[in-house]
Design an enzyme around this catalytic site. Structure first.
Site: not given
Ligand code: AMP
Length: 307
Positions: A54-55, A59-60, A199, A208-209
């Site tokens: 979430g958040a 990127g997500h 991204v 990043s979140s």
């Molecule tokens: P998270 O919510 O942080 O666990 O991330 C969920 C997914 O989104 C994971 O596969 C991360 O690698 C991907 N993710 C997070 N930030 C980015 C970003 N800046 N660019 C591409 N993928 C991302």
């Protein structure tokens, strides 16, 4: 073989949100998930899956967009998984924005959001252990004891619940993708793991979140991380692996408010450190930096060489 700078993907290139009516369902239980997905499974529809905590940010969104494009049905999970946090403070501070996340996901054409409670995911404590040396014995592995174990616990459960054909992961968490691949091979899941490029903001900062936890000043300081990584690609053309390593670490540690936890230049497949640029055909520099007062732990990586 390419050696050099790989153009980063910037947050700005996520297309403007389409307006349209989507019948996105927000699902809380495994039973509901099965009820919703069974018809699609039986009719042979392809299911794409994006696990998240979430958040959500662009990127997500880039992962979701790819899944929507490549599959008949897209499922996105939003679950802050307690078992992968080795620091209780980090878990407590982790941003939670489910309503905004659902609005974004609906606009992207997501079919189902799976947002279970911790009890739904872990009716019993998960006592399974996952270990994939040497991939998980370097970098994040020893620095976040139990982290990859928790990631494997939750992702293996989510894979079993969603049963996707394809699952999308960001290359920002470079080591995580390697660990997930090892787990999928170990558990014999028939799931294609699809890596997606990092991204970045226009400044170069990897989205990043955790960036929301930075003050505006800290955010400006954090930009040095990606900028230094980008510059190091140029530096690497004329210098050894060890000199490039020191260039990055010394430069960042000299900036007030930043402290490098590690920077490792590794083989993109085995994640083991390389000593020369000719050692292998895929070389990636992975970094973790503490930024600011709190401090916030930020990760990033850069590709030096790719076959
Ligand atoms: P998270 O919510 O942080 O666990 O991330 C969920 C997914 O989104 C994971 O596969 C991360 O690698 C991907 N993710 C997070 N930030 C980015 C970003 N800046 N660019 C591409 N993928 C991302």
């Amino acid at each position: 073989m390419e050696f050099g700078y790989f153009a980063p993907q910037f947050g700005g290139n996520v297309p403007a949100l389409e307006t349209g009516i989507y019948n996105m369902e927000v699902i809380k239980t495994v039973k509901q998930l099965d009820e919703q997905l069974n018809a699609f499974r039986h009719s042979g529809k392809s299911i794409g899956f994006v696990p998240t905590m979430g958040a959500l940010h662009p990127g997500h969104a880039s992962l979701v967009q790819r899944s929507v494009k490549e599959n008949d049905i897209t499922v996105v999970s939003v679950f802050v998984n307690p078992t992968q946090f080795n620091d209780p403070k980090d878990l407590e501070n982790y941003p939670r924005t489910l309503e905004a996340d659902c609005a974004l996901l609906e606009s992207l054409g997501t079919d189902f959001v799976f947002a279970p409670t911790a009890t739904e995911m872990y009716p019993e404590p998960d006592t399974r252990t996952f270990s994939y040396p040497p991939i998980d014995s370097v970098m994040e592995g020893p620095r976040r004891p139990g982290h990859f174990n928790g990631v494997c616990q939750v992702v293996s459960k989510l894979f079993a619940m969603v049963r996707p054909h394809r699952a999308y992961f960001g290359e920002k968490d470079f080591q995580q993708i390697a660990v997930i691949r090892a787990m999928v091979s170990d558990l014999k899941y028939d799931i294609e793991i699809c890596p997606c490029p990092i991204v970045r903001e226009e400044s170069g900062l990897a989205l990043s979140s955790r960036n929301t936890l930075l003050t505006p000043e800290e955010r400006a300081t954090a930009v040095n991380i990606s900028q230094t990584l980008f510059r190091s690609v140029e530096f690497a053309r004329q210098h050894t692996v060890s000199e490039t390593h020191d260039y990055v670490v010394d430069h960042l540690n000299a900036i007030a408010g930043l402290e490098v936890e590690y920077f490792e230049i590794v083989d993109g497949k085995t994640l083991q450190p390389v000593s020369g640029w000719e050692d292998t055909d895929h070389i990636v520099g992975c970094i973790t930096v503490y930024c600011g007062q709190r401090p916030v732990r930020l990760i990033d990586n850069i590709t030096y060489k790719r076959a």
